[in-house]
Design an enzyme around this catalytic site. Structure first.
Site, PDB file in Angstrom:
ATOM      1  N   LEU A  16      63.512  -8.841  83.279  1.00  0.00           N
ATOM      2  CA  LEU A  16      62.312  -8.031  83.057  1.00  0.00           C
ATOM      3  C   LEU A  16      62.668  -6.544  83.081  1.00  0.00           C
ATOM      4  CD1 LEU A  16      59.759  -9.969  85.298  1.00  0.00           C
ATOM      5  CD2 LEU A  16      60.385 -10.335  82.902  1.00  0.00           C
ATOM      6  N   ARG A  23      58.181   6.436  88.613  1.00  0.00           N
ATOM      7  CA  ARG A  23      58.637   7.205  89.771  1.00  0.00           C
ATOM      8  C   ARG A  23      60.047   7.762  89.628  1.00  0.00           C
ATOM      9  NH1 ARG A  23      57.289   2.873  94.180  1.00  0.00           N
ATOM     10  NH2 ARG A  23      57.159   1.570  92.321  1.00  0.00           N
ATOM     11  N   GLY A  88      51.805  -7.047  82.955  1.00  0.00           N
ATOM     12  CA  GLY A  88      52.229  -7.677  84.190  1.00  0.00           C
ATOM     13  C   GLY A  88      53.443  -8.573  84.011  1.00  0.00           C
ATOM     14  N   GLU A 164      50.621 -10.041  96.607  1.00  0.00           N
ATOM     15  CA  GLU A 164      51.089  -8.671  96.376  1.00  0.00           C
ATOM     16  C   GLU A 164      50.583  -7.762  97.492  1.00  0.00           C
ATOM     17  OE1 GLU A 164      53.373  -7.595  93.865  1.00  0.00           O
ATOM     18  OE2 GLU A 164      53.488  -9.726  94.286  1.00  0.00           O
ATOM     19  N   TYR A 374      99.736  25.377  78.367  1.00  0.00           N
ATOM     20  CA  TYR A 374      98.793  24.576  77.591  1.00  0.00           C
ATOM     21  C   TYR A 374      99.564  23.835  76.509  1.00  0.00           C
ATOM     22  CZ  TYR A 374      95.384  23.031  74.249  1.00  0.00           C
ATOM     23  OH  TYR A 374      94.665  22.236  73.397  1.00  0.00           O
ATOM     24  N   ASN A 385     112.319  20.145  78.307  1.00  0.00           N
ATOM     25  CA  ASN A 385     111.684  20.929  79.361  1.00  0.00           C
ATOM     26  C   ASN A 385     110.924  22.088  78.726  1.00  0.00           C
ATOM     27  OD1 ASN A 385     111.677  21.402  82.466  1.00  0.00           O
ATOM     28  ND2 ASN A 385     111.953  23.414  81.540  1.00  0.00           N
TER      29      ASN A 385
HETATM   30  C1  UD1 Z   1      57.297  -7.285  91.800  1.00  0.00           C
HETATM   31  C2  UD1 Z   1      56.638  -8.537  92.365  1.00  0.00           C
HETATM   32  C3  UD1 Z   1      56.664  -8.447  93.888  1.00  0.00           C
HETATM   33  C4  UD1 Z   1      58.091  -8.312  94.367  1.00  0.00           C
HETATM   34  C5  UD1 Z   1      58.778  -7.108  93.701  1.00  0.00           C
HETATM   35  C6  UD1 Z   1      60.236  -7.112  94.027  1.00  0.00           C
HETATM   36  C7  UD1 Z   1      54.891  -9.180  90.759  1.00  0.00           C
HETATM   37  C8  UD1 Z   1      53.443  -9.177  90.458  1.00  0.00           C
HETATM   38  N1  UD1 Z   1      55.272  -8.619  91.900  1.00  0.00           N
HETATM   39  O1  UD1 Z   1      56.525  -6.182  92.195  1.00  0.00           O
HETATM   40  O2  UD1 Z   1      56.098  -9.630  94.446  1.00  0.00           O
HETATM   41  O3  UD1 Z   1      58.116  -8.161  95.784  1.00  0.00           O
HETATM   42  O4  UD1 Z   1      58.651  -7.190  92.272  1.00  0.00           O
HETATM   43  O5  UD1 Z   1      60.866  -5.947  93.564  1.00  0.00           O
HETATM   44  O6  UD1 Z   1      55.662  -9.735  90.002  1.00  0.00           O
HETATM   45  N2  UD1 Z   1      57.796  -5.585  84.102  1.00  0.00           N
HETATM   46  C9  UD1 Z   1      57.727  -5.928  82.769  1.00  0.00           C
HETATM   47  N3  UD1 Z   1      56.493  -6.026  82.175  1.00  0.00           N
HETATM   48  C10 UD1 Z   1      55.359  -5.802  82.849  1.00  0.00           C
HETATM   49  C11 UD1 Z   1      55.433  -5.444  84.214  1.00  0.00           C
HETATM   50  C12 UD1 Z   1      56.666  -5.360  84.817  1.00  0.00           C
HETATM   51  O7  UD1 Z   1      58.744  -6.152  82.118  1.00  0.00           O
HETATM   52  O8  UD1 Z   1      54.294  -5.916  82.241  1.00  0.00           O
HETATM   53  C13 UD1 Z   1      59.119  -5.507  84.733  1.00  0.00           C
HETATM   54  C14 UD1 Z   1      59.437  -4.131  85.305  1.00  0.00           C
HETATM   55  O9  UD1 Z   1      60.094  -3.333  84.339  1.00  0.00           O
HETATM   56  C15 UD1 Z   1      60.343  -4.490  86.471  1.00  0.00           C
HETATM   57  C16 UD1 Z   1      59.885  -5.863  86.903  1.00  0.00           C
HETATM   58  O10 UD1 Z   1      59.129  -6.377  85.830  1.00  0.00           O
HETATM   59  O11 UD1 Z   1      61.704  -4.575  86.062  1.00  0.00           O
HETATM   60  C17 UD1 Z   1      59.012  -5.812  88.161  1.00  0.00           C
HETATM   61  O12 UD1 Z   1      57.895  -4.998  87.897  1.00  0.00           O
HETATM   62  P1  UD1 Z   1      57.368  -3.947  88.943  1.00  0.00           P
HETATM   63  O13 UD1 Z   1      56.174  -3.292  88.393  1.00  0.00           O
HETATM   64  O14 UD1 Z   1      58.478  -3.118  89.443  1.00  0.00           O
HETATM   65  O15 UD1 Z   1      56.869  -4.966  90.075  1.00  0.00           O
HETATM   66  P2  UD1 Z   1      56.720  -4.669  91.601  1.00  0.00           P
HETATM   67  O16 UD1 Z   1      55.447  -3.975  91.850  1.00  0.00           O
HETATM   68  O17 UD1 Z   1      57.968  -4.061  92.111  1.00  0.00           O
END
Ligand code: UD1
Ligand code: CA
Length: 474
Positions: A16, A23, A88, A164, A374, A385
């Site tokens: 993902l 941030r 998500g 969450e 250089y 040398n």
């Molecule tokens: C997520 C988990 C949380 C876990 C944490 C660990 C969920 C709802 N929550 O939270 O339980 O403790 O990771 O680090 O899964 N991403 C996508 N598409 C999206 C949303 C996110 O590709 O629509 C990817 C982000 O780029 C990231 C990963 O999914 O690499 C996790 O997403 P992020 O928003 O960081 O989730 P957390 O709030 O950290």
């Protein structure tokens, strides 16, 4: 780490990486920020690579061109899947799975692209713990669980669901076991659970974590594998990037020390993940080895060196120097204060000494450039040398030109070799010469005005001066 982990039924690895990474406050996508020489996502992909998945699906969205270009150019087996809107983690996984044929069976490993400390062992153990379950989730106990999903277990210890942080009750917030975001699912059961996902949560998103509760309701078993808190750390901002970097740096140092490398001061030593070091290499304090650098046995590097994409062969020494794209031959010596740029090749026993800069030049075996020179765009034969303060004048303001110096040549101090020019085997040049024409083998090239002495000049022009007095004293 088990490098030979091969699972026959891992249908897919889903990474993902579509989130915004707000941030980080950066024009660079989060997963492309580097720690110890490799982007975050590369650490994740290399930890998961030994699982040998039938397909690798990287979900991209925000700044997807950059992430996609990186991933597909470096990992030919990986496929980028576009998630247009980041609805998500559950949505991201279902978008990914659309790229697998309906007939595919087996397991799916899901990892986030921003957890670079994940190890192959964690993944292997997670996969084996998924046997007999619809899903296995990698968890850890954290001192401060802020921001993480909590693992809610029943009285008998079974995983019931993941809540969450934002949606958790006070009692749930007190749980220290958290979700790492790494899971191994049965593909068919995951598909069916994803189709039932809602968005009834504080963010209005499809949470992958809700799949756990859905599977439980259907009577499926969920397993959890607990690992160390360190291994699941995610990177959300640049403080965490540095924190993760520090941990990874020490992992790499420990690995090399156990492999037979002496590292005098681990606190001031940086070795990127891409570097290779043989047994019995010594690294003195304040050394950085980066990129595709490799160091062979017996070499001593440091103190105060920065070597990028450099090959150091057996028993060479490099002291207080900066190198990039250089090859340092067996028993060659470099520094102190040398700067070796791309295309530098030092032969066996060759020397690049103090305050010497070399670019795109080959030094034959035993050739020496000891002081203040250089050398650019040159070939220097064995045993030659190059006298102190010699400059290879390679640039006429428009083009670069080459200088060829034969074998066993003696270039006098402060010679300007104005390229293109060739100095024949065994030739000499006189100190202070500006050499604009070829010097034949065995000749002495002299290119400077003949000296004349104006007698008593000081007595006439500086009468009474200390110099004049010194000149007449006996
Ligand atoms: C997520 C988990 C949380 C876990 C944490 C660990 C969920 C709802 N929550 O939270 O339980 O403790 O990771 O680090 O899964 N991403 C996508 N598409 C999206 C949303 C996110 O590709 O629509 C990817 C982000 O780029 C990231 C990963 O999914 O690499 C996790 O997403 P992020 O928003 O960081 O989730 P957390 O709030 O950290
Ligand atoms: Ca995260």
């Amino acid at each position: 780490m088990s490098k030979d982990l091969v699972t026959n039924d891992l249908a897919a690895l889903v990474v993902l990486a579509a989130g915004q990474g707000t941030r980080m406050r950066s024009a660079t996508p989060k997963v492309l920020h580097s720690v110890l020489g490799l982007p975050l996502i590369d650490h994740v992909l290399s930890a998961a690579a030994p699982t040998n998945p039938n397909s690798t699906l990287v979900v991209v969205g925000h700044q997807r061109e950059q992430v996609e270009a990186h991933v597909t150019s470096k990992y030919s087996h990986a496929q980028a899947v576009v998630q247009d809107q980041q609805n998500g983690t559950g949505h991201a996984v279902s978008v990914a799975l659309e790229n697998l044929p309906d007939t595919t069976v087996g397991s799916v490993l899901v990892v986030a692209g921003d957890t670079p400390l994940l190890t192959t062992t964690d993944i292997a153990e997670l996969i084996s713990s998924s046997t007999g379950a619809a899903a296995a989730v990698l968890t850890a106990h954290l001192g401060n669980a802020d921001g993480y999903g909590r693992i809610v277990r029943s009285a008998n210890g079974d995983v019931e669901k993941i809540v969450e942080h934002r949606d958790a009750s006070d009692a749930e917030l007190a749980i220290t076991e958290v979700n790492s975001g790494v899971y191994c699912f049965d593909l068919a059961l995951l598909r069916s659970a994803l189709s039932q996902l809602g968005t009834n949560n504080s963010q209005g998103e499809m949470y992958l974590t809700d799949v756990i509760e859905i599977l439980r309701r259907d009577g499926q078993a969920i397993h959890a594998h607990v690992t160390s808190a360190e291994n699941i750390l995610g990177v959300n901002d640049r403080k965490q990037l540095a924190q993760v970097g520090k941990i990874l740096r020490h992992r790499i140092l420990d690995k090399w020390m156990l492999a037979g490398v002496t590292i005098q001061d681990p606190e001031s030593t940086w070795i990127e993940s891409t570097v290779c070091i043989d047994e019995d290499v010594t690294l003195l304090p304040n050394v950085r080895l980066t990129g595709e650098t490799s160091v062979q046995s017996g070499a001593v590097i440091g103190p105060d060196c920065s070597l990028e994409n450099t090959r150091v062969l057996e028993n060479a020494t490099v002291i207080k120097s900066t190198t990039n794209g250089a090859v340092i031959g067996e028993n060659a010596t470099v520094g102190p204060y040398a700067y070796l740029r791309p295309g530098t090749v030092l032969g066996t026993g060759a020397k690049a000494g103090g305050f010497v800069e070399i670019k795109n030049a080959q030094l034959g075996d035993g050739a020496k450039v000891p002081h203040l020179s250089y050398v650019g765009d040159a070939v220097i034969g064995e045993g030659s040398n190059i006298g102190a303060a010699t400059i290879f004048v390679n640039y006429d303001g428009i083009t670069k030109h080459q200088t060829i110096v034969g074998k066993h040549v003696r270039i006098g101090s402060d010679t300007m070799l104005v390229a293109p020019v060739t100095i024949g085997d065994g030739a000499y040049t006189a100190a202070g010469s500006v050499i604009t024409e070829d010097v034949p083998a065995g000749a002495m090239g002299v290119g400077r005005a003949r000296q004349r002495n104006i007698l008593d000049w000081v007595l006439r022009r500086r009468p009474g001066s200390d110099s004049a007095k010194a000149a007449v004293a006996d």
